[in-house]
Design a protein around this motif. Structure first.
Motif, short mmCIF file in Angstrom:
data_model
loop_
_atom_site.label_atom_id
_atom_site.label_comp_id
_atom_site.label_asym_id
_atom_site.label_seq_id
_atom_site.Cartn_x
_atom_site.Cartn_y
_atom_site.Cartn_z
N LEU A 5 0.84 -1.20 0.00
CA LEU A 5 0.00 0.00 0.00
C LEU A 5 0.88 1.25 0.00
CD1 LEU A 5 -2.71 1.49 0.28
CD2 LEU A 5 -2.50 1.21 2.76
N PHE A 6 1.95 1.25 0.78
CA PHE A 6 2.87 2.39 0.79
C PHE A 6 3.44 2.65 -0.61
CE2 PHE A 6 4.00 1.55 5.51
CZ PHE A 6 2.86 2.22 5.91
N LYS A 7 3.80 1.57 -1.31
CA LYS A 7 4.32 1.74 -2.67
C LYS A 7 3.26 2.36 -3.57
CE LYS A 7 6.93 -2.57 -2.23
NZ LYS A 7 7.09 -3.92 -2.79
N PHE A 8 2.04 1.87 -3.43
CA PHE A 8 0.93 2.40 -4.24
C PHE A 8 0.74 3.89 -3.95
CE2 PHE A 8 -3.58 3.39 -4.75
CZ PHE A 8 -3.86 2.87 -6.00
N LEU A 9 0.73 4.26 -2.67
CA LEU A 9 0.52 5.67 -2.30
C LEU A 9 1.72 6.52 -2.70
CD1 LEU A 9 -1.06 5.29 1.26
CD2 LEU A 9 -2.23 5.82 -0.88
N ALA A 10 2.93 5.99 -2.55
CA ALA A 10 4.13 6.77 -2.86
C ALA A 10 4.14 7.22 -4.31
CB ALA A 10 5.38 5.95 -2.54
N ARG A 11 3.69 6.35 -5.18
CA ARG A 11 3.70 6.67 -6.61
C ARG A 11 2.63 7.70 -6.97
NH1 ARG A 11 4.58 0.39 -8.49
NH2 ARG A 11 6.82 0.50 -8.74
N ARG A 12 1.68 7.93 -6.06
CA ARG A 12 0.58 8.84 -6.34
C ARG A 12 0.51 10.01 -5.36
NH1 ARG A 12 -0.13 3.75 -7.56
NH2 ARG A 12 -1.34 3.12 -9.39
N ILE A 13 1.53 10.14 -4.53
CA ILE A 13 1.48 11.10 -3.43
C ILE A 13 1.39 12.54 -3.93
CG2 ILE A 13 3.98 11.43 -3.17
CD1 ILE A 13 1.42 10.92 -0.32
N ALA A 14 1.90 12.82 -5.12
CA ALA A 14 1.88 14.19 -5.63
C ALA A 14 0.48 14.69 -5.92
CB ALA A 14 2.74 14.29 -6.89
N PHE A 15 -0.49 13.79 -5.97
CA PHE A 15 -1.83 14.19 -6.40
C PHE A 15 -2.84 14.29 -5.26
CE2 PHE A 15 0.31 12.20 -9.96
CZ PHE A 15 0.15 13.16 -10.94
N VAL A 16 -2.38 14.14 -4.03
CA VAL A 16 -3.29 14.26 -2.88
C VAL A 16 -2.67 15.18 -1.83
CG1 VAL A 16 -4.43 12.04 -3.16
CG2 VAL A 16 -2.27 12.14 -1.91
N LYS A 17 -3.53 15.87 -1.08
CA LYS A 17 -3.06 16.74 -0.01
C LYS A 17 -2.90 15.90 1.25
CE LYS A 17 -3.78 21.44 -0.48
NZ LYS A 17 -4.39 22.66 0.03
N CYS A 18 -1.87 15.11 1.23
CA CYS A 18 -1.64 14.16 2.32
C CYS A 18 -0.15 14.05 2.59
CB CYS A 18 -2.21 12.79 1.95
SG CYS A 18 -1.67 11.46 3.04
N MET A 19 0.20 14.03 3.87
CA MET A 19 1.59 13.75 4.23
C MET A 19 1.62 12.36 4.87
SD MET A 19 4.45 16.08 6.06
CE MET A 19 4.18 15.89 7.80
N LEU A 20 2.35 11.49 4.24
CA LEU A 20 2.52 10.13 4.73
C LEU A 20 3.76 10.11 5.61
CD1 LEU A 20 1.51 7.18 4.49
CD2 LEU A 20 3.02 6.92 2.54
N VAL A 21 3.57 9.91 6.91
CA VAL A 21 4.67 9.92 7.87
C VAL A 21 4.95 8.48 8.29
CG1 VAL A 21 5.50 10.78 10.08
CG2 VAL A 21 3.99 12.19 8.68
#
Length: 887
Positions: free
Chosen positions: A127-143
């Motif tokens: 899931l982290f890999k999935f989110l990392a590749r799309r992180i630029a498109f959401v207002k979210c900080m993954l800590v």
């Protein structure tokens, strides 16, 4: 007191600024156990809680971590649909999509904290890999916090670190305290700061525990935290100490219901008292956990082995009484520690089934492996199920070693004992597949045949149909196309009587591939149908397999325009579903297509990009390696012989003709360019001795033409109609053959045909061959043309030798213009059209047009998919290929 964390807080503040001002971001919080990562994050929440919504979760050190464990912690708050999907065990891709949609639909920035990710389950890591590749498109900080000293090169979390986008990732390391920082903590005690630093190495947890002992005698300072914790436990009232010793074996938060079931009416009282002493923390749901993991582990060491076993049994019984949701992972963990075989055998298969349903195959294998420790207490049928299920899950996620093979064999033995022949046949089919993956072709063949023999002795089931389809696949992969067609037809005939979408998709793929790879174009319709059904019913890997097989056929049969369309669509599809193992294989085939098109430097750029990626298997790299060898051979790269030898070695390691045959043809071409006829003779002789069924008419034509070009006296078994350009060359119509090659979009082979022309037509043909090779940068071929021209005394008719590097046929592997490449580089960082326009001093409308063109050429529908392509294929954002040494 938060001491010496100003720098880390400042870094975190910059991450929050990026989140609120632009797009999503990832913050990696690293440090050793006890360094204060949780305390730091708690302070960060206090400071920045007004800027964003915080969601807090953590991973637990279970024997086998629960799939999506930390996601369950925040699902109820984050998204009701996500929670529902988790509870019903939806597919992994559905959970990914629901999680992403929850973030994407949020109008306010979110900060998601995942603690102790070094303990994370593999589903969460994916899931982290999935989110990392799309992180630029959401207002979210993954800590993400983790113990960096526990994440070695082979740790699963490394696969996440490898794919994090550098432009959207910050790394914050929590450092040990200095003597000055320790002095601040110890200012109200009599402890010496320098001594504390020496004893604790600046670890805040150690320091806190030692200060809590409140004994300043250097001779009584504990030599380890274990002693410090033991000393502190002895100072507690008996009830609180017994309570902590009871709950310390629970590796995650203790819910109110479990607390009541385990400790009765005194549980809440003792928990509250321990929380007041800062030994425990309590969350909003009323669940308690140790403030420091090291404190929990230190408490465990105060218990004897027999005490631990009894307490684990108590916890199991309490878990069953509390009826807590999703307690399977804990039940298995504590049942195993209590050596309670019956409970492990009861719960582990259920947990494994749920994990596999979620796509968490590593966790499923781990649960089943735990059950196998107690297999002597299982019934024969359950034991057989455990062996076969573990072999399947382990075979998906680990190297297929002798232990996996032995588990399948054990399952076969047990099913045979029970007289369950349909299960014997099914397990033999799976065993055949395992041996095929290991390159043990003979064993795979024998087992596949034996599987069918056994399964045909019992009434028809889906297992028989899949056995036929697998037999078709095995024959197709080994170039026995007629046999593959026969088995594929049998499978489809039975599937019509017993409908099954997956079996139909599988059989259509095998049958269609076998047909087209022997020149029967009716197979194309079968491949299209297989692809359509796979996409419609969500069988993503089956769809990826169709894209791969279909593209391979199009390249082999010189249908380059269709290959271009299929490969572009396939790469976009594979990328969107994170099918990395298929993506890079298909990208390697794209490089092979570029070789055929004469785009040699593009092929080299793409191939080198794939081969530079870490952790790809030999098979995933082989198409790119083959393309690189052929491209560099034609470009005239130094030491290409070593590259060709590597291709041959790797092809033989697969033991499959689909790789061995083209590798030998590459070596033959190299021998021709380098005037090594003896080398060519070895390979041509081997190919000539193959049964005719192993070469399609394109490869047969290539073989016969090379034999003629070298002038060897080798007899050919191949009597099929050869493709037009080969047939024309064999008839001495070299100019006509060259024209056909050009009409197919394959300039290099056109030049080779022209080079066979003899006088008097050579005066016209050789300069044309030179011009073609010069245009595509095929320097090795130019040398060969000059040698031919010299023999005919026609050197003066050749164009002048150019100085400097050859002009590239394309400026970019995907055909982007220079301006589009500039826009792409900004797009890859997540910049908006407005920001790109400002940076490049262009109008926003112009940038919009460039972006639209880029999306079309990359075969993607939006900016996010374009960024996924760039992350998977970083060479797309590089304007120039690396320079290569040439002869």
């Amino acid at each position: 007191m938060l001491v010496e964390r100003e720098s880390a807080i400042a870094q975190f503040s910059l991450c929050v600024d990026k989140l609120t001002n632009t797009s999503g971001h990832i913050a990696l919080i690293s440090g050793e156990a006890g360094i204060g990562k949780t305390t730091f994050l708690e302070q960060a929440k206090q400071l920045f809680g007004s800027y964003a919504t915080f969601y807090w979760s953590g991973c637990d050190p279970l024997l086998t971590p629960r799939p999506f464990g930390p996601v369950h912690d925040i699902a109820a708050e984050l998204s009701t649909p996500l929670l529902a999907m988790l509870e019903k065990g939806a597919s992994t891709s559905s959970i990914y999509s629901a999680f992403y949609q929850a973030l994407e639909s949020s109008s306010e920035p979110n900060i998601l904290i995942f603690e102790d990710v070094h303990w994370a389950d593999h589903a969460t890591l994916d899931l982290f890999k999935f989110l990392a590749r799309r992180i630029a498109f959401v207002k979210c900080m993954l800590v993400i916090s983790y113990r960096d000293d526990e994440v070695g090169e082979t740790h699963p979390f490394r696969t996440v670190l490898d794919v994090l986008p550098s432009s959207h990732t910050s790394r914050i390391s929590i450092a040990p305290l200095t003597v000055e920082g320790i002095a601040q903590l110890a200012q109200n005690s009599q402890h010496d700061s320098a001594t504390l630093l020496k004893v604790t190495a600046g670890n805040p947890f150690y320091i806190t525990e030692l200060l809590a002992v409140n004994n300043t005698d250097i001779n009584h300072i504990p030599a380890s935290v274990k002693e410090a914790i033991t000393f502190r436990l002895k100072q507690l009232p008996h009830g609180e100490r017994t309570f902590l010793e009871t709950i310390c074996l629970v590796p995650n938060a203790i819910s109110p219901s479990l607390l009541q079931a385990l400790c009765g009416v005194d549980g809440e009282t003792n928990a509250t008292a321990c929380a007041a002493r800062n030994l425990l923390t309590v969350d909003d749901a009323g669940s308690y956990r140790f403030r420091h993991e090291l404190a929990r582990l230190g408490t465990i060491t105060s218990l004897t082995v027999s005490q631990q076993k009894r307490l684990h049994q108590r916890i199991v019984e309490a878990l069953e009484l509390s009826q807590g949701v999703d307690a399977l992972a804990l039940l298995i963990h504590h049942s195993s520690a209590a050596l309670d075989a019956q409970r492990v055998l009861k719960y582990a298969p259920v947990a494994a089934k749920d994990a596999a349903k979620n796509g968490a195959h590593r966790e499923a294998a781990a649960y089943l492996n735990t059950a196998l420790y107690f297999v002597s207490s299982a019934s024969t049928e359950l034991a057989a199920q455990l062996y076969e299920q573990w072999a399947y899950e382990a075979g998906l996620t680990m190297h297929i070693d002798d232990q996996v093979i032995a588990a399948r064999q054990q399952a076969i033995t047990l099913w045979r004992t029970l007289g369950r022949l349909e299960k014997v046949g099914e397990n033999m089919r799976y065993l055949s597949r395992l041996h095929w993956y290991r390159g043990e072709a003979t064993e795979a063949e024998n087992l596949a045949n034996e599987s069918i023999k056994i399964i045909e002795s019992v009434p028809i089931t889906s297992g028989r149909i899949m056995a036929y389809s697998f037999r078709a696949q095995l024959d197709m992969l080994n170039d026995r196309m007629q046999a593959a067609i026969d088995w594929g037809n049998r499978a489809l005939l039975l599937e019509a009587q017993f409908p099954n979408h997956e079996i139909r998709i599988h059989a259509l793929n095998n049958l269609g591939s076998a047909k087209v790879l022997r020149g029967d174009e009716t197979g194309e319709a079968l491949l299209y149908e297989s692809l359509s059904l796979a996409i419609e019913h969500g069988f993503h890997e089956h769809a990826a397999r169709v894209y791969t097989n279909f593209s391979d056929y199009c390249i082999r049969y010189k249908k380059l325009d269709l290959a271009e369309t299929l490969i572009a669509a396939g790469i976009a599809f594979d990328t969107s579903f994170d099918l990395d193992s298929w993506t890079f294989y298909l990208i390697g085939m794209q490089a092979q297509l570029r070789v055929e098109q004469g785009r040699l430097e593009d092929a080299q750029t793409i191939s080198q990009g794939v081969l530079a990626l870490d952790k790809l298997t030999l098979l995933m790299k082989l198409p790119a390696l083959s393309a690189l060898a052929k491209a560099q051979l034609r470009l005239g790269t130094i030491d290409v012989s070593q590259r060709i030898s590597q291709v041959l070695e790797n092809a033989y390691a697969t033991d499959e003709l689909q790789y061995i045959i083209p590798a030998r043809f590459c070596a033959i071409e190299a021998a021709w360019l380098q005037d090594e006829p003896n080398v060519a003779l070895t390979h041509l002789t081997w190919l000539s001795q193959l049964d005719a069924c192993y070469l399609d008419h394109w490869r047969a034509g290539e073989l016969i033409v090379w034999i003629k070009r070298f002038g060897f006296d080798l007899k050919s078994k191949f009597s099929c109609d050869l493709p037009a350009p080969y047939q024309l060359e064999l008839c001495g119509k070299y100019l006509d053959a060259a024209e056909v090659w050009m009409s197919l979009g394959i300039p290099y082979h056109s030049a080779l045909s022209l080079m066979q022309v003899q006088q008097p037509q050579a005066q016209e043909a050789l300069p044309r061959a030179y011009q073609i090779l010069d245009a595509i940068g095929a320097k090795a071929g130019l040398t060969k043309v000059r040698e031919k021209a010299k023999g005919y005394e026609l050197v003066e008719y050749l164009p002048s030798v150019r100085r400097g590097p050859y002009r590239r046929t394309r400026q970019h592997p995907a055909g982007l213009t220079a301006k589009e490449q500039e826009v792409l580089r900004y797009l890859s960082t997540g910049s908006s059209n407005k920001e790109i326009a400002s940076a490049l001093s262009r109008s926003q409308r112009t940038v919009e047009n460039h972006v639209a063109s880029i999306l079309t050429k990359l075969n993607v529908s939006n900016r996010m998919e374009a960024m996924l392509r760039i992350q998977n294929e970083p060479w797309l954002s590089l304007r120039d290929s690396p320079k290569q040494d040439t002869f």
